[in-house]
Design a protein around this motif. Sequence first.
Motif: not given
Length: 156
Positions: A10, A12-16
């Motif tokens: 999602d 959030m995963d992309d941002m991390i």
Amino acid sequence: MSERREEHMDAMDDMILTQVASLFDTIDPPRPDLAEDMLFAMSLAALDAELATLENVSALALRTHSATSTDTVTFTSSALQLMVSVAPEGDGLRIDGWITGGGLEVELISGTTSHRATSDVHGRLVWTAIPQGPMRFLLHPGDEDSRPVLTPVIEF
């Protein structure tokens, strides 16, 4: 044993992952000339290889008004001969090969990917799930003193 959950990535995963990549770019970036050095090293390795030629290329096949295809090609060098036969299989190609010698390693180079195979005692090789497009073969003779053999690029 733990149960593995299959979830899609999602935002959030992309941002991390973006932050982790940025961190490593900051604390341990690749050398600016790394890509150029790698291309140079690969070019030097190719210069050391003997070039194979296509066998039985007729003058009529060199110039036509329409596209033609073939499913079997033979490459010849001073030390080795490689014949490959191509057939569609699933979403890609199945490539069967025969080389003059058993236990020889042959790399099928497709784009930036190398697919290695070792010939059986009869010289047979098989590659599966190969994408269509330009490819070449790098043949490694069994004798350590012999140079590798590189075929011209051919498109299947």
